[in-house]
Design an enzyme around this catalytic site. Structure first.
Site, PDB file in Angstrom:
ATOM      1  N   HIS A  66      13.731   2.684  35.319  1.00 45.28           N
ATOM      2  CA  HIS A  66      14.354   4.004  35.437  1.00 45.28           C
ATOM      3  C   HIS A  66      15.795   3.932  34.941  1.00 45.28           C
ATOM      4  CE1 HIS A  66      15.427   7.905  37.107  1.00 45.28           C
ATOM      5  NE2 HIS A  66      16.523   7.344  37.592  1.00 45.28           N
TER       6      HIS A  66
ATOM      7  N   ALA B 269      -1.298  18.984   1.024  1.00 46.86           N
ATOM      8  CA  ALA B 269      -1.394  17.927   2.040  1.00 46.86           C
ATOM      9  C   ALA B 269      -2.655  18.150   2.859  1.00 46.86           C
ATOM     10  CB  ALA B 269      -0.155  17.941   2.935  1.00 46.86           C
TER      11      ALA B 269
ATOM     12  N   ALA C 257      -2.905   3.259   9.160  1.00 46.03           N
ATOM     13  CA  ALA C 257      -2.545   1.890   8.793  1.00 46.03           C
ATOM     14  C   ALA C 257      -2.961   0.894   9.866  1.00 46.03           C
ATOM     15  CB  ALA C 257      -1.037   1.799   8.537  1.00 46.03           C
TER      16      ALA C 257
ATOM     17  N   GLY D 148      -1.831  22.700   4.305  1.00 47.84           N
ATOM     18  CA  GLY D 148      -2.307  21.692   5.245  1.00 47.84           C
ATOM     19  C   GLY D 148      -1.320  21.486   6.380  1.00 47.84           C
TER      20      GLY D 148
ATOM     21  N   GLY E 164       0.790  -1.220   0.000  1.00 50.59           N
ATOM     22  CA  GLY E 164       0.000   0.000   0.000  1.00 50.59           C
ATOM     23  C   GLY E 164       0.825   1.274   0.000  1.00 50.59           C
TER      24      GLY E 164
ATOM     25  N   ASP F  68      -8.975   2.645   4.812  1.00 50.69           N
ATOM     26  CA  ASP F  68      -9.352   4.012   4.472  1.00 50.69           C
ATOM     27  C   ASP F  68     -10.627   4.094   3.646  1.00 50.69           C
ATOM     28  OD1 ASP F  68      -7.038   4.644   5.769  1.00 50.69           O
ATOM     29  OD2 ASP F  68      -5.977   5.411   4.013  1.00 50.69           O
TER      30      ASP F  68
END
Length: 463
Positions: free
Chosen positions: A442, A266, A317, A178, A39, A309
């Protein structure tokens, strides 16, 4: 005609994953793809952009952060080399898709699939040969196409994300129409290689779908990078002239013109449904052009499913992958858990990174929920300082009665890698108290999640 238990139309992140799930359920499975195995994501989207973003991050370190890390002398960063690496990474991942198809004994059809009815589909090959397939079930996973601005067409000086990502050359200046995920990611890449970048966003802030404080943090960082941002600004028209592109915009009562070598459009995506013969199946589309589905990914036609989509849900995705599992299990006669689209994790790989899921504080209150909000800054996180990226925060929105996590919004170093803990918590109804009680190693960036979770109960340790 060749008959299959399941045929998948489209081999993107949803399609190829659906094919694997169907095969693993014991179905005789075929998958049809004309252009991009893997894709948009693997070929001209998620994967190559992340490669370019990594190179851009290194370029920033070598140009603007040398003193911090004790780097001496000058270094040249070659975008051509970064481009070649991005294509190499993409090619490797695409080969992996073909390997998985072979491993799972899935039949590949390299051609254009078009329905001839609700139970059969033809595949047109480049040779001119057409082969007909029949099936018991079909999963439609045809993805989406870029959405263009009204009256704007691609040309010598106006390009889509695909054209930009497939070019080894950079313009001297660019206007990005965009300020969403694609716009902000490309803005960081281009700026890191010395391109003069201007973002034009119609909404009142960049990343308008994210928490307002997150958007503000990214806007502040981009100002520091020298990226110009125009918000609440509308693109009226674009002139593609010999020497430059002229973008005519309006903001409130004022109008003005921006000029650059190139314009990147975009402005989002729209479901890709044309040319597949869907009209011959009777599948229903909604008013946005997306295929209508139920919780099990079933369309309005028996035996036909849709994912990704093309369904117009959250266009990511991993949303498609989640839908793929549900569709395959549904075909197999199982009853999988529906996809909770509200809690799907969202990631933007600009710098600083953005990661989120669930409701923002404003959205939660709009839904009439009584909430507690806790925010922990990376300025109080040791690992962030060690990385030289002590900016941003983790923000948790929780139900005020039980401290159930309703949303989380992060901006800062590698925050996209911190999402799974919060996704797990929301999936299985863990409270902020339970996350806070979980031992975190940590020093790690994940400690910021622990601290923010503690803050929901009013008892942060290190802030």
């Amino acid at each position: 005609m060749t008959h299959f238990d399941a045929v998948i139309l489209g081999a993107g992140p949803g399609g190829y994953v659906a094919a694997i799930h169907c095969a693993q359920q014991g179905m005789k499975t075929a998958i049809i793809e004309k252009q991009w195995w893997g894709g948009v994501c693997l070929n001209v989207g998620c994967i190559p952009t992340k490669s370019l973003l990594r190179n851009a991050e290194i370029a920033q370190i070598l140009s603007k952060e040398k003193k911090t890390f004790g780097i001496m002398g000058d270094a040249q960063c070659d975008y051509g080399a970064a481009f070649n690496r991005s294509r190499s990474v993409s090619d490797r991942m695409v080969k992996g898709v073909h390997f998985l198809m072979k491993k799972n004994k899935i039949t590949e059809y390299n051609g254009w699939g078009e329905f001839r009815g609700p139970k059969n589909i033809s595949v047109a090959f480049d040779t001119g040969v057409i082969e007909s397939l029949t099936f018991d079930s079909c999963i439609i996973a045809t993805g989406a196409t870029p959405k263009m601005l009204p009256g704007i067409t691609l040309g010598p000086r106006v390009m889509s994300y695909e054209q930009l990502i497939m070019s080894p050359n950079l313009p001297r200046s660019v206007i990005i129409c965009g300020g969403g995920a694609i716009g902000t990611e490309f803005a960081y890449i281009l700026s890191s290689y010395g391109v003069q970048v201007t973002i034009v966003e119609y909404m009142d802030r960049i990343l308008p779908m994210e928490d307002a404080e997150v958007s503000a943090e990214v806007a502040k960082a981009y100002k520091g990078l020298g990226i110009t941002v125009h918000t609440a600004t509308t693109v009226q028209s674009i002139d593609q002239e010999m020497m430059a592109a002229k973008v005519h915009v309006s903001s409130g009562e004022s109008t003005f013109t921006l000029e650059a070598d190139q314009v990147l459009v975009a402005t989002g995506f729209q479901p890709r449904t044309s040319g597949y013969g869907l009209e011959s199946t009777g599948v229903e589309l909604n008013d946005t052009g997306a295929i209508v589905i139920d919780d099990m990914m079933k369309t309005t036609v028996d035996g036909l499913y849709a994912i990704g989509d093309v369904t117009g849900k959250l266009m990511l995705a991993h949303t498609a992958e989640a839908q793929a599992a549900v569709a395959a299990e549904s075909i197999a006669g199982k009853t999988p858990l529906p996809v909770d689209y509200t809690m799907i994790p969202r990631a933007v790989y600009c710098e600083p990174q953005v990661a989120s899921l669930g409701y923002t504080e404003t959205q939660a209150k709009t839904h009439g929920l009584d909430v507690r909000v806790s925010k922990f800054p990376f300025a109080a996180n040791g690992k962030a300082w060690a990385l030289g990226k002590a900016t941003g925060f983790v923000k948790i929105v929780a139900d005020a009665t039980h401290n159930e996590i309703l949303g989380a919004h992060m901006v800062g170093p590698e925050v996209t890698e911190l999402l799974p803990e919060l996704t797990l918590a929301t999936t299985w109804d863990l409270t902020a108290d339970e996350v806070a009680r979980t031992v975190h190693a940590h020093p790690t960036l994940s400690e910021a999640i622990k601290e923010a979770a503690e803050g929901v109960g009013g008892q942060m340790t290190n802030f």
